[in-house]
Write a protein that holds these residues in place. Structure first.
Motif, short mmCIF file in Angstrom:
data_model
loop_
_atom_site.label_atom_id
_atom_site.label_comp_id
_atom_site.label_asym_id
_atom_site.label_seq_id
_atom_site.Cartn_x
_atom_site.Cartn_y
_atom_site.Cartn_z
N GLY A 384 -18.51 -19.81 -25.02
CA GLY A 384 -18.38 -19.87 -26.48
C GLY A 384 -19.56 -20.42 -27.22
O GLY A 384 -19.48 -20.63 -28.44
N HIS A 385 -20.69 -20.68 -26.54
CA HIS A 385 -21.86 -21.21 -27.22
C HIS A 385 -23.09 -20.38 -26.86
O HIS A 385 -23.19 -19.82 -25.76
CB HIS A 385 -22.10 -22.67 -26.84
N ASP A 444 -21.90 -22.56 -32.27
CA ASP A 444 -20.52 -22.46 -31.79
C ASP A 444 -20.02 -21.10 -32.23
O ASP A 444 -19.79 -20.86 -33.42
CB ASP A 444 -19.67 -23.58 -32.40
N MET A 445 -19.87 -20.16 -31.28
CA MET A 445 -19.62 -18.77 -31.65
C MET A 445 -18.24 -18.59 -32.30
O MET A 445 -18.08 -17.76 -33.19
CB MET A 445 -19.74 -17.89 -30.40
N LYS A 446 -17.26 -19.37 -31.87
CA LYS A 446 -15.92 -19.23 -32.46
C LYS A 446 -15.90 -19.76 -33.89
O LYS A 446 -15.33 -19.13 -34.77
CB LYS A 446 -14.91 -19.99 -31.60
N ALA A 447 -16.56 -20.89 -34.09
CA ALA A 447 -16.59 -21.47 -35.44
C ALA A 447 -17.58 -20.76 -36.34
O ALA A 447 -17.47 -20.81 -37.58
CB ALA A 447 -16.93 -22.96 -35.37
#
Length: 486
Positions: A384-385, A444-447
């Motif tokens: 996720g990063h 942070d890919m999700k955020a």
């Protein structure tokens, strides 16, 4: 030290084997009593040099050394692998294999035979355990398939080692579990060939019409899905059972003449040859080879992009090459060489130079390698990063042309928890052809926002940044577009 392959027979197939080994870094010794063999092998090798690098997404290894031996003994001495590619005469193959084993009785010997079984080749051999079939397809330097056929007399450990050798030169060893005349692939080709001869003889179709039926239709499907997978799809949602139920009865219909063979006489030969000359006679054989190679590269590159069929074999070969590359120097007090590349045919623009997009690709390859080095590779991204490129500036300093070998190096200009500022140099023979300055943000890919990098990544990155802080600032760092050169 480079390994040595011995190629016995320097025709089209032997020349293809020589090119495949040579361009994958092996030394190659060829024996062929034909005084024209060096010229013939040289022409095959020239085609291979133009074609094979186009299938790789990294640089080819340093080419091995090619030599032509005066005797089989000279060719085979010190060889790690021997490939026999003489004419399809069993008595000739027996004599050649006996001479090979007088010098190298323990060395793996693959035969390019398209028809003989390994047990036939092994008859009277000093060491049958080392002789097996390794049947390739033309052009050997591009097509990955090699049918590996052992007999019960073979040493299984030697066969597995031979298959690994073939993988290391980018081939796909298909292990045929039970020996049979003509192996697998040529039995299909023979069936299609017989049917085609009848269609021409009976005046149903010309050679060109038959070729069009193949290359405009099922040939394209077979090239990426083979026979059974193609027919599975033809069965629709019900799959193979439905296809078999629907079309199985057709096998009893009198469609085919495969059980009958047309008389192979001068009239049939003249008919086939005349139509073939009318179809393709305006091209020389060498021109047709280059056209074939170019088309195959296009097909194989498309399959490679999708990691499907023969393309998967090419991707695995690239991965093996990358894994074999040495790690960058642990001495961080200098820009770090991170990538090695080769300018491929698809990288060239209308001027014959490397196109702009490929300079960015070369930079991306270099930066990605550096990110892997600090622990921010694909496994990190899966968590996720990732580091995102926020800004890139490119300065073209020279020209890169087809076949040029390039290196990509990284100097860290600055780094903190969230930012990575790097200077990438793409060089040919130690001279920069382009420099690229990049600012990357850790995200942070999700955020969808910047955040501090993981402690493990920073633990590897920051010592490099501190060491590089003592380096002279590279020329061109901080430039803006249009700024005059000093």
């Amino acid at each position: 030290m480079a390994r040595k392959a011995s190629i016995i027979g320097g025709g089209v197939i032997g020349g293809g084997w020589a090119a495949r080994f040579l361009l994958n870094g092996w030394d190659v010794a060829v024996f062929d009593p034909d005084p024209e063999a060096p010229r013939k092998v040289g022409e095959v090798l020239a085609n291979a040099r133009a074609a094979l690098p186009a299938l790789s997404d990294g640089p080819m290894p340093a080419e091995g050394r090619l030599s032509f031996a005066a005797t089989i003994t000279e060719a085979v001495e010190g060889a790690d692998y021997v490939q026999e590619s003489v004419s399809e005469r069993l008595d000739l193959k027996h004599r050649v294999l006996a001479q090979i084993q007088q010098v190298a009785p323990q060395t793996p010997v693959g035969s390019s035979t398209s028809g003989f079984k390994p047990s036939e080749l092994q008859q009277g051999a000093a060491n049958p355990a080392t002789i097996f079939v390794a049947h390739p397809f033309n052009p050997v330097y591009l097509l990955p398939l090699a049918e590996v056929v052992p007999s019960p007399a073979n040493d299984p450990t030697l066969i597995e080692a031979a298959k690994q050798t073939l993988r290391e030169i980018g081939m796909f060893p298909l292990h045929i579990r039970k020996e049979i005349d003509a192996h697998i692939a040529d039995r299909f080709l023979e069936a299609v060939w017989r049917e085609a001869l009848w269609l021409v003889k009976d005046g149903i179709a010309t050679t060109e019409e038959i070729d069009e039926a193949i290359r405009m239709g099922f040939g394209l499907r077979w090239g990426q899905m083979g026979l059974f997978e193609t027919y599975r799809i033809a069965g629709g949602e019900a799959g193979m059972k439905h296809f078999m139920a629907q079309f199985g009865p057709c096998l009893q219909w009198p469609w085919t003449r495969l059980t009958d063979v047309p008389e192979f006489n001068d009239a049939l030969v003249d008919l086939i040859a005349g139509q073939s000359d009318a179809q393709s006679g305006h091209h020389s054989i060498r021109e047709l080879e280059r056209i074939r190679d170019s088309n195959l590269i296009g097909f194989l590159r498309a399959l490679k992009d999708r990691n499907w069929g023969a393309g998967r074999v090419l991707n695995e070969h690239d991965a093996r090459r990358r894994a074999a590359m040495p790690d960058p120097s642990p001495d961080h007090a200098a820009p770090m060489e991170m990538a090695r590349m080769q300018v491929l045919p698809g990288w060239i623009d209308y001027n014959g130079h490397m196109t702009e997009s490929r300079y960015l690709f070369a930079c991306s390859e270099t930066t990605d390698a550096f990110l892997r080095h600090i622990g921010a590779g694909l496994d990190y991204v899966a968590g996720g990063h990732s580091y995102y490129s926020a800004e890139t500036h490119i300065l073209h300093k020279g020209e890169a042309k087809l076949g040029d070998r390039l290196t990509g190096s990284v100097q860290v200009l600055a780094a903190d928890e969230k930012r990575l500022h790097v200077f990438v140099t793409i060089a040919r023979d130690g001279v920069a052809v382009a420099t690229l300055e990049q600012m990357l943000l850790h995200v942070d890919m999700k955020a969808g926002r910047a955040c501090p990098a993981a402690p493990a990544v920073l633990a590897r990155l920051m010592p490099i940044a501190q060491a590089h802080a003592a380096l002279p600032r590279p020329e061109g760092a901080g430039r803006h577009v249009g700024q005059r050169r000093a």
